[in-house]
Write an enzyme that holds these catalytic residues in place. Sequence first.
Site, PDB file in Angstrom:
ATOM      1  N   PRO A   9       0.794  -1.230   0.000  1.00  0.00           N
ATOM      2  CA  PRO A   9       0.000   0.000   0.000  1.00  0.00           C
ATOM      3  C   PRO A   9       0.825   1.278   0.000  1.00  0.00           C
ATOM      4  O   PRO A   9       1.867   1.364   0.651  1.00  0.00           O
ATOM      5  CB  PRO A   9      -0.823  -0.116   1.290  1.00  0.00           C
ATOM      6  CG  PRO A   9      -0.079  -1.082   2.134  1.00  0.00           C
ATOM      7  CD  PRO A   9       0.555  -2.057   1.190  1.00  0.00           C
ATOM      8  N   ASN A  10       0.312   2.242  -0.751  1.00  0.00           N
ATOM      9  CA  ASN A  10       0.858   3.608  -0.852  1.00  0.00           C
ATOM     10  C   ASN A  10       2.137   3.707  -1.677  1.00  0.00           C
ATOM     11  O   ASN A  10       2.619   4.807  -1.920  1.00  0.00           O
ATOM     12  CB  ASN A  10       1.075   4.230   0.543  1.00  0.00           C
ATOM     13  CG  ASN A  10      -0.216   4.287   1.336  1.00  0.00           C
ATOM     14  OD1 ASN A  10      -1.201   4.808   0.830  1.00  0.00           O
ATOM     15  ND2 ASN A  10      -0.236   3.739   2.541  1.00  0.00           N
ATOM     16  N   ARG A  17       5.124  11.085  -2.443  1.00  0.00           N
ATOM     17  CA  ARG A  17       4.867  10.707  -1.052  1.00  0.00           C
ATOM     18  C   ARG A  17       6.117  10.921  -0.200  1.00  0.00           C
ATOM     19  O   ARG A  17       7.135  10.250  -0.432  1.00  0.00           O
ATOM     20  CB  ARG A  17       4.493   9.223  -1.022  1.00  0.00           C
ATOM     21  CG  ARG A  17       4.333   8.657   0.359  1.00  0.00           C
ATOM     22  CD  ARG A  17       4.284   7.135   0.329  1.00  0.00           C
ATOM     23  NE  ARG A  17       4.067   6.623   1.666  1.00  0.00           N
ATOM     24  CZ  ARG A  17       4.346   5.396   2.047  1.00  0.00           C
ATOM     25  NH1 ARG A  17       4.832   4.524   1.173  1.00  0.00           N
ATOM     26  NH2 ARG A  17       4.127   5.020   3.279  1.00  0.00           N
ATOM     27  N   TYR A  22      11.297   8.838   1.121  1.00  0.00           N
ATOM     28  CA  TYR A  22      11.259   7.801   0.088  1.00  0.00           C
ATOM     29  C   TYR A  22      11.885   8.223  -1.246  1.00  0.00           C
ATOM     30  O   TYR A  22      11.949   7.414  -2.170  1.00  0.00           O
ATOM     31  CB  TYR A  22       9.805   7.363  -0.145  1.00  0.00           C
ATOM     32  CG  TYR A  22       9.173   6.770   1.090  1.00  0.00           C
ATOM     33  CD1 TYR A  22       9.678   5.598   1.665  1.00  0.00           C
ATOM     34  CD2 TYR A  22       8.086   7.383   1.715  1.00  0.00           C
ATOM     35  CE1 TYR A  22       9.117   5.054   2.807  1.00  0.00           C
ATOM     36  CE2 TYR A  22       7.511   6.841   2.860  1.00  0.00           C
ATOM     37  CZ  TYR A  22       8.034   5.680   3.403  1.00  0.00           C
ATOM     38  OH  TYR A  22       7.479   5.147   4.533  1.00  0.00           O
ATOM     39  N   ASN A  73       8.091  -5.600  -1.138  1.00  0.00           N
ATOM     40  CA  ASN A  73       8.035  -4.435  -0.264  1.00  0.00           C
ATOM     41  C   ASN A  73       6.592  -4.381   0.221  1.00  0.00           C
ATOM     42  O   ASN A  73       5.709  -3.861  -0.481  1.00  0.00           O
ATOM     43  CB  ASN A  73       8.423  -3.150  -1.002  1.00  0.00           C
ATOM     44  CG  ASN A  73       8.461  -1.962  -0.040  1.00  0.00           C
ATOM     45  OD1 ASN A  73       8.003  -2.060   1.096  1.00  0.00           O
ATOM     46  ND2 ASN A  73       9.013  -0.848  -0.494  1.00  0.00           N
ATOM     47  N   ALA A  76       3.313  -0.842   4.701  1.00  0.00           N
ATOM     48  CA  ALA A  76       2.776  -0.858   6.076  1.00  0.00           C
ATOM     49  C   ALA A  76       2.356  -2.265   6.519  1.00  0.00           C
ATOM     50  O   ALA A  76       2.386  -2.569   7.723  1.00  0.00           O
ATOM     51  CB  ALA A  76       1.605   0.109   6.178  1.00  0.00           C
ATOM     52  N   ASP A  86       1.736 -15.660   6.715  1.00  0.00           N
ATOM     53  CA  ASP A  86       1.264 -17.037   6.553  1.00  0.00           C
ATOM     54  C   ASP A  86       1.315 -17.466   5.083  1.00  0.00           C
ATOM     55  O   ASP A  86       1.625 -18.625   4.786  1.00  0.00           O
ATOM     56  CB  ASP A  86      -0.163 -17.176   7.089  1.00  0.00           C
ATOM     57  CG  ASP A  86      -0.210 -17.215   8.607  1.00  0.00           C
ATOM     58  OD1 ASP A  86       0.863 -17.247   9.246  1.00  0.00           O
ATOM     59  OD2 ASP A  86      -1.325 -17.205   9.161  1.00  0.00           O
ATOM     60  N   GLU A  97      12.573  -9.714   1.580  1.00  0.00           N
ATOM     61  CA  GLU A  97      11.866  -8.517   2.060  1.00  0.00           C
ATOM     62  C   GLU A  97      12.701  -7.277   1.757  1.00  0.00           C
ATOM     63  O   GLU A  97      13.906  -7.263   2.030  1.00  0.00           O
ATOM     64  CB  GLU A  97      11.659  -8.638   3.573  1.00  0.00           C
ATOM     65  CG  GLU A  97      11.082  -7.394   4.206  1.00  0.00           C
ATOM     66  CD  GLU A  97      10.995  -7.489   5.731  1.00  0.00           C
ATOM     67  OE1 GLU A  97      11.360  -8.544   6.304  1.00  0.00           O
ATOM     68  OE2 GLU A  97      10.574  -6.493   6.337  1.00  0.00           O
ATOM     69  N   HIS A  99      12.808  -2.751   1.716  1.00  0.00           N
ATOM     70  CA  HIS A  99      12.260  -1.432   2.052  1.00  0.00           C
ATOM     71  C   HIS A  99      13.170  -0.368   1.463  1.00  0.00           C
ATOM     72  O   HIS A  99      14.398  -0.535   1.424  1.00  0.00           O
ATOM     73  CB  HIS A  99      12.171  -1.246   3.568  1.00  0.00           C
ATOM     74  CG  HIS A  99      11.332  -2.292   4.214  1.00  0.00           C
ATOM     75  ND1 HIS A  99       9.956  -2.255   4.180  1.00  0.00           N
ATOM     76  CD2 HIS A  99      11.662  -3.432   4.865  1.00  0.00           C
ATOM     77  CE1 HIS A  99       9.482  -3.332   4.787  1.00  0.00           C
ATOM     78  NE2 HIS A  99      10.496  -4.072   5.209  1.00  0.00           N
ATOM     79  N   LEU A 100      12.563   0.728   1.064  1.00  0.00           N
ATOM     80  CA  LEU A 100      13.338   1.891   0.614  1.00  0.00           C
ATOM     81  C   LEU A 100      14.063   2.522   1.796  1.00  0.00           C
ATOM     82  O   LEU A 100      15.256   2.817   1.732  1.00  0.00           O
ATOM     83  CB  LEU A 100      12.401   2.920  -0.022  1.00  0.00           C
ATOM     84  CG  LEU A 100      11.704   2.462  -1.310  1.00  0.00           C
ATOM     85  CD1 LEU A 100      10.324   3.075  -1.412  1.00  0.00           C
ATOM     86  CD2 LEU A 100      12.535   2.830  -2.515  1.00  0.00           C
ATOM     87  N   SER A 101      13.326   2.758   2.873  1.00  0.00           N
ATOM     88  CA  SER A 101      13.896   3.386   4.065  1.00  0.00           C
ATOM     89  C   SER A 101      14.453   2.308   4.994  1.00  0.00           C
ATOM     90  O   SER A 101      14.134   1.119   4.843  1.00  0.00           O
ATOM     91  CB  SER A 101      12.815   4.203   4.783  1.00  0.00           C
ATOM     92  OG  SER A 101      11.773   3.355   5.237  1.00  0.00           O
ATOM     93  N   ARG A 106      13.738   4.156  12.107  1.00  0.00           N
ATOM     94  CA  ARG A 106      12.550   5.015  12.105  1.00  0.00           C
ATOM     95  C   ARG A 106      11.714   4.778  13.372  1.00  0.00           C
ATOM     96  O   ARG A 106      12.246   4.327  14.378  1.00  0.00           O
ATOM     97  CB  ARG A 106      11.759   4.776  10.810  1.00  0.00           C
ATOM     98  CG  ARG A 106      12.587   5.118   9.561  1.00  0.00           C
ATOM     99  CD  ARG A 106      11.786   4.957   8.291  1.00  0.00           C
ATOM    100  NE  ARG A 106      10.643   5.863   8.286  1.00  0.00           N
ATOM    101  CZ  ARG A 106       9.591   5.754   7.454  1.00  0.00           C
ATOM    102  NH1 ARG A 106       9.572   4.765   6.568  1.00  0.00           N
ATOM    103  NH2 ARG A 106       8.592   6.602   7.515  1.00  0.00           N
ATOM    104  N   ARG A 110       7.838   0.582  13.375  1.00  0.00           N
ATOM    105  CA  ARG A 110       8.367   0.031  12.115  1.00  0.00           C
ATOM    106  C   ARG A 110       9.518  -0.957  12.339  1.00  0.00           C
ATOM    107  O   ARG A 110       9.980  -1.602  11.405  1.00  0.00           O
ATOM    108  CB  ARG A 110       8.856   1.165  11.204  1.00  0.00           C
ATOM    109  CG  ARG A 110       7.769   2.072  10.715  1.00  0.00           C
ATOM    110  CD  ARG A 110       8.291   3.069   9.699  1.00  0.00           C
ATOM    111  NE  ARG A 110       7.463   4.265   9.674  1.00  0.00           N
ATOM    112  CZ  ARG A 110       6.333   4.396   8.966  1.00  0.00           C
ATOM    113  NH1 ARG A 110       5.910   3.421   8.193  1.00  0.00           N
ATOM    114  NH2 ARG A 110       5.636   5.508   9.014  1.00  0.00           N
TER     115      ARG A 110
HETATM  116  C1  DQA Z   1       8.438   1.010   3.544  1.00  0.00           C
HETATM  117  C2  DQA Z   1       8.586   1.187   5.068  1.00  0.00           C
HETATM  118  C3  DQA Z   1       7.258   0.953   5.766  1.00  0.00           C
HETATM  119  O1  DQA Z   1       7.413   1.128   7.173  1.00  0.00           O
HETATM  120  C4  DQA Z   1       6.209   1.937   5.266  1.00  0.00           C
HETATM  121  O2  DQA Z   1       4.960   1.659   5.850  1.00  0.00           O
HETATM  122  C5  DQA Z   1       6.120   1.982   3.790  1.00  0.00           C
HETATM  123  C6  DQA Z   1       7.341   1.891   2.985  1.00  0.00           C
HETATM  124  C7  DQA Z   1       9.740   1.354   2.795  1.00  0.00           C
HETATM  125  O3  DQA Z   1       9.870   0.951   1.640  1.00  0.00           O
HETATM  126  O4  DQA Z   1      10.612   2.046   3.349  1.00  0.00           O
HETATM  127  O5  DQA Z   1       5.035   2.191   3.233  1.00  0.00           O
HETATM  128  O6  DQA Z   1       8.149  -0.351   3.278  1.00  0.00           O
END
Ligand code: DQA
Length: 146
Positions: A9-10, A17, A22, A73, A76, A86, A97, A99-101, A106, A110
Amino acid sequence: MRVLFLNGPNLNLLGTREPEVYGRTTLADIEVKVREKAAQLKVVVDFRQSNQEGELVSWIQEAKGKFEVIVINAAAYTHTSVALRDAISAVGVPTIEIHLSNIHAREEFRHKSLIAPVCKGQISGFGEKSYILALEASVYVNDLNK
Ligand code: DQA
């Protein structure tokens, strides 16, 4: 070799954003860069995004037999989704897995990833490069499984 990239999401809002967190690169731009690298590595890539948890679960389930590795990725949902965890565990497709950040640098909420224990590893904090590093890690993971 086939790699399924899943984005939660997002992430469709990347570019506008919270650019200070990001960056200014859009998800479409990241996909282009992933596809360029994938061509060099002779990897076939599918690249998807959904704001819906259930759709991500279905895509993980459908990956069995179609993809050697999943890169996710989960955004959230990383921090909330037992369903994604699961699904990854049930399907057994090696999953990375990303993540950008750097989620560990953080907010406290998170720091916990529900999917980390069922993933091969985690790449977090390298901005859009996290995706390229994950592609390279996918080749490595696939070679280990041969
Ligand atoms: C994220 C980190 C998550 O905590 C956050 O909710 C995101 C982006 C990242 O790519 O840094 O939506 O997955």
